[in-house]
Design a protein around this motif. Structure first.
Motif, short mmCIF file in Angstrom:
data_model
loop_
_atom_site.label_atom_id
_atom_site.label_comp_id
_atom_site.label_asym_id
_atom_site.label_seq_id
_atom_site.Cartn_x
_atom_site.Cartn_y
_atom_site.Cartn_z
N LEU A 207 2.42 56.23 -0.63
CA LEU A 207 3.77 56.46 -1.09
C LEU A 207 3.86 55.81 -2.46
O LEU A 207 3.45 54.67 -2.63
N THR A 208 4.35 56.57 -3.42
CA THR A 208 4.38 55.99 -4.77
C THR A 208 5.74 56.25 -5.40
O THR A 208 6.58 56.94 -4.82
N LEU A 232 -7.69 53.18 -4.85
CA LEU A 232 -9.05 53.72 -4.99
C LEU A 232 -10.05 52.58 -5.19
O LEU A 232 -11.14 52.58 -4.62
N GLN A 233 -9.61 51.58 -5.96
CA GLN A 233 -10.49 50.42 -6.18
C GLN A 233 -10.81 49.69 -4.89
O GLN A 233 -11.82 49.03 -4.75
N LYS A 234 -9.88 49.80 -3.93
CA LYS A 234 -10.09 49.10 -2.66
C LYS A 234 -10.84 49.99 -1.67
O LYS A 234 -10.93 49.67 -0.48
N GLY A 235 -11.30 51.11 -2.16
CA GLY A 235 -12.09 52.00 -1.30
C GLY A 235 -11.26 52.92 -0.44
O GLY A 235 -11.73 53.47 0.55
N ILE A 236 -9.99 53.08 -0.78
CA ILE A 236 -9.14 53.98 0.00
C ILE A 236 -8.85 55.22 -0.83
O ILE A 236 -8.26 55.14 -1.92
N GLN A 237 -9.29 56.35 -0.32
CA GLN A 237 -8.95 57.62 -0.98
C GLN A 237 -7.81 58.25 -0.19
O GLN A 237 -7.99 58.71 0.94
N PRO A 238 -6.58 58.24 -0.77
CA PRO A 238 -5.50 58.88 -0.02
C PRO A 238 -5.74 60.38 0.11
O PRO A 238 -6.36 61.00 -0.76
N SER A 239 -5.27 60.94 1.21
CA SER A 239 -5.37 62.40 1.40
C SER A 239 -4.04 63.05 1.05
O SER A 239 -3.97 64.24 0.81
N ILE A 240 -2.98 62.24 1.14
CA ILE A 240 -1.63 62.75 0.89
C ILE A 240 -0.95 61.76 -0.05
O ILE A 240 -1.08 60.55 0.15
N ILE A 241 -0.22 62.29 -1.02
CA ILE A 241 0.59 61.39 -1.85
C ILE A 241 2.04 61.85 -1.75
O ILE A 241 2.35 63.04 -1.95
N ALA A 242 2.91 60.92 -1.40
CA ALA A 242 4.34 61.24 -1.34
C ALA A 242 5.01 60.52 -2.50
O ALA A 242 4.87 59.31 -2.64
N CYS A 243 5.67 61.27 -3.34
CA CYS A 243 6.27 60.70 -4.55
C CYS A 243 7.75 60.46 -4.35
O CYS A 243 8.52 61.40 -4.14
N ARG A 244 8.13 59.20 -4.42
CA ARG A 244 9.56 58.86 -4.31
C ARG A 244 10.20 58.94 -5.68
O ARG A 244 9.61 58.53 -6.70
N CYS A 245 11.38 59.47 -5.72
CA CYS A 245 12.10 59.56 -6.98
C CYS A 245 13.55 59.89 -6.63
O CYS A 245 13.83 60.36 -5.53
N VAL A 253 4.59 66.69 -13.04
CA VAL A 253 4.26 65.30 -12.68
C VAL A 253 3.33 65.29 -11.47
O VAL A 253 2.36 64.54 -11.41
N ARG A 254 3.60 66.16 -10.52
CA ARG A 254 2.75 66.20 -9.33
C ARG A 254 1.33 66.67 -9.70
O ARG A 254 0.34 66.19 -9.15
N GLU A 255 1.25 67.60 -10.67
CA GLU A 255 -0.07 68.06 -11.13
C GLU A 255 -0.85 66.89 -11.74
O GLU A 255 -2.04 66.69 -11.48
N LYS A 256 -0.15 66.12 -12.55
CA LYS A 256 -0.80 64.99 -13.22
C LYS A 256 -1.33 64.00 -12.18
O LYS A 256 -2.45 63.50 -12.28
N SER A 266 -1.65 70.66 -3.61
CA SER A 266 -0.87 71.06 -2.42
C SER A 266 -0.57 69.87 -1.50
O SER A 266 0.27 69.97 -0.62
N ASN A 267 -1.24 68.75 -1.73
CA ASN A 267 -0.98 67.58 -0.89
C ASN A 267 -0.23 66.46 -1.63
O ASN A 267 -0.18 65.32 -1.17
N VAL A 268 0.32 66.79 -2.77
CA VAL A 268 1.16 65.84 -3.49
C VAL A 268 2.61 66.30 -3.31
O VAL A 268 3.00 67.36 -3.79
N PHE A 269 3.38 65.51 -2.56
CA PHE A 269 4.72 65.95 -2.16
C PHE A 269 5.81 65.13 -2.85
O PHE A 269 5.59 63.97 -3.20
N SER A 270 6.98 65.74 -2.92
CA SER A 270 8.13 65.01 -3.44
C SER A 270 8.96 64.52 -2.25
O SER A 270 9.22 65.27 -1.32
#
Ligand code: GLN
Length: 591
Positions: A207-208, A232-245, A253-256, A266-270
């Motif tokens: 969640l970001t 990522l530095q901690k070795g965690i590759q998220p599969s889903i990103i949920a963007c809070r705004c 922004v989701r593309e970036k 398709s796995n970057v959500f608002s």
């Protein structure tokens, strides 16, 4: 979490110093049977990880999957019992008596589940268990370390939860933000867990937060990118990103974010702000995040779309009521010590929101600062309110002001709901002003008062130290037939409510209070512990030693809160609702 010795020791298969691996697997655990969704926060805390996690869990539960959430807290306290609600938000109490973070309330309401101590962990619990195991010789031959032993304990706890709950999916919410020292070993434990359980058994969600400074007038993704890089530095590759705004996050922004994080677009959500938390499941369902996770975890064959259709219909019936313009509006005054932090009263706000939806009535909350209230200015302070709540609390501050507000409500037919401390204050008010016991008080507030109508029970006095003598958790309440409480609880003689208190009505005064007209309509079975009070001649005057807000659920709102709002509607619009409060409550929930 279950700390059975056999669990701890049977699972420690590699006690000796021969190997670097340490991954306790409790007896009876079947790898792959339970999948894990791990929700982490980046950029900042307070983004609503619990809300996201509970909403996705709800969407899965609707599809017939068994879900179990767990919150991993980064502080060293064993539970939230000693935390100041002003700093940390409301202390939520579970049926088994666990005092925990308010996010557990979000899970219980969203999932309509009673959770247990297995669903809540703190650093304190984890370390204490590791140290106990060490003293018991559980790690003989080894120097005990954060990795692998502390992380091992976290994995063990999650596996015990998976085994005992028989969940298809365990939702793990990690407190704080990636980068916090106190949560670092939880994140490391999740990395290890994913590696051990296998790729398709774990799904990481980050969640970001997307900044949208007003001066720029556009959404900026850099902070989010840096936050995800930390994971990522901690070795965690998220599969889903949920963007809070605040607003819906733009495609650009989701593309970036997708580009910088290896997560397909398709796995970057608002997950933008919503008028009500109860509308978020629909937002997430429309975005398809639930199916993305189901596919990733390979559990498509377990879902029941017919069940989801009927569950969703019930849910939408409720959310339609949430979004509808309400034709009536009332004002409820809440006397609160923690008025500057709304989170301190999260469950009360939720219980009120449930009532608004079911009764089609908007409720404006007016927070009443009671420290300056005197008999002379009470009327002015309560002008315009259609009902009052005196909520739970501890300590002396503001209690005389609360008692004044209660006296005013009692004498002026103003609807009143007293919760825990509010119940106790109502007893003191009645004792002083109706029974004529002028020095009536609570021994918590005035330890040397002449008439402690609210007191510690003799058995409790024996238990030394604060905390040890608290009555905590769910208890059955025996309800007297044909009282207001009986009618509100659907003509039932038992109700299960949640408690968190130390003091209660001293049995010595019960008769005197009753003879003066106070009715104790709820009590503990087999004990002289009074738990609900009411005044039959008053339009709505009810108090409870419990916290009914903790068990108010969107599809099953608290009858005591419904009663208050109905009574407030009758107060505001006299003559429009000729039926009595309990009949109107019954009608509203039957609709
Ligand atoms: N302070 C009171 C007691 O300990 C009330 C507690 C509460 O309101 N939660 O009994």
């Amino acid at each position: 979490m279950s700390q059975k010795r056999e669990d701890i020791f049977a699972s420690i298969s590699n006690k000796s110093s021969d190997t670097e691996f340490f991954s306790p697997v409790p007896k009876g655990y079947v790898k792959g049977k339970t999948k894990y969704v791990v929700v982490l926060g980046t950029v900042m805390s307070g983004l609503g990880k619990g809300i996201f996690s509970s909403c996705v869990a709800k969407l899965m539960q609707d599809k017939g999957l068994k879900v179990s959430p767990v919150k991993l807290e980064g502080y060293l306290n064993m539970d939230s019992g000693t935390l100041n609600p002003f700093r940390h938000g409301e202390v939520f109490v579970l049926d088994d008596g666990m005092e925990c973070d308010m996010d557990l309330g979000t899970y219980e309401r969203m999932l309509n589940l009673d959770l247990s101590k297995q669903n809540f962990s703190t650093n304190g619990q984890v370390f204490s268990s590791v140290l106990k195991t060490e003293r018991g010789g559980g790690y003989l031959g080894r120097d005990v370390q954060v990795i692998p032993h502390v992380t091992g304990e976290v994995k063990r706890k999650l596996r015990v939860l998976a085994r005992d709950s028989e969940a298809d999916v365990v939702f793990v919410e990690i407190g704080g933000t990636a980068g916090d020292l106190e949560n670092a070993f939880y994140i490391e434990a999740m990395r290890e867990l994913a590696n051990e359980e296998g790729d398709s058994n774990c799904c990481f969600v980050a969640l970001t937060y997307i900044l949208a400074p007003q001066t720029l007038g556009e959404q900026k993704s850099k902070a989010a990118q840096l936050g995800i890089r930390e994971l990522l530095q901690k070795g965690i590759q998220p599969s889903i990103i949920a963007c809070r705004c605040e607003e819906e996050v733009t495609e650009q922004v989701r593309e970036k974010i997708s580009l910088f994080s290896n997560v397909p677009f398709s796995n970057v959500f608002s997950m933008h702000d919503s008028k009500s938390i109860y509308l978020i499941p629909a937002m997430l369902r429309d975005s398809g995040v639930d199916f993305s996770i189901i596919k990733m975890l390979g559990i498509e064959d377990k879902i029941d779309l017919r069940k989801e259709r009927s569950e969703w219909e019930k849910w939408c019936d409720f959310t339609d009521r949430v979004t509808k313009d309400h034709k009536n509006e009332v004002t409820i005054g809440i006397t609160g010590k923690y008025i500057s932090v709304r989170d301190s009263y999260a469950s009360i706000s939720n219980a009120i929101e449930h009532c608004e939806a079911w009764l089609g009535c908007k409720v404006n909350v007016e927070w009443i600062e009671v420290t300056d209230i005197t008999p002379e200015n009470t009327e002015a302070a309560l002008r315009g309110v259609d009902g009052i709540i005196v909520p739970g609390g501890f300590g002396v501050r503001g209690t005389e002001g609360k008692i004044e507000c209660i006296r005013y409500a009692r004498e002026h037919d103003l609807p009143y709901l007293g919760l825990c401390l509010g119940f106790q204050m109502a007893v003191i008010e009645y004792a002083r002003n109706v029974c004529g016991i002028k020095d009536a008080n609570s021994s918590e507030i005035a330890p040397n008062c002449g008439s402690a109508v609210i007191n510690l029970l003799p058995e409790q006095k024996k238990i030394e130290g604060l905390g040890g003598n608290m009555r905590l958790g769910g208890r059955d309440v025996e309800i007297k037939k044909d009282t207001l409480a009986y009618k509100l609880f659907g003509d039932e003689q038992t109700a299960r409510l949640r408690f968190r208190h130390r003091y209660e009505v001293d049995p010595e005064y019960i008769e005197q209070l009753q003879n003066a007209g106070l009715v104790f309509s709820g009590k503990a079975p087999n004990h002289p512990i009074m738990q609900i009070l009411e005044l039959p001649e008053h339009p709505y005057f009810i108090g409870t030693q419990a916290h009914p807000c903790l068990t108010s659920r969107p599809l099953n709102p608290s009858p005591m809160f419904l009663g208050l709002i109905v009574a407030a509607m009758k107060h505001k619009y006299p003559g429009i609702y000729p039926e009595d409060v309990s009949t109107l409550v019954k009608k509203a929930v039957r609709k």
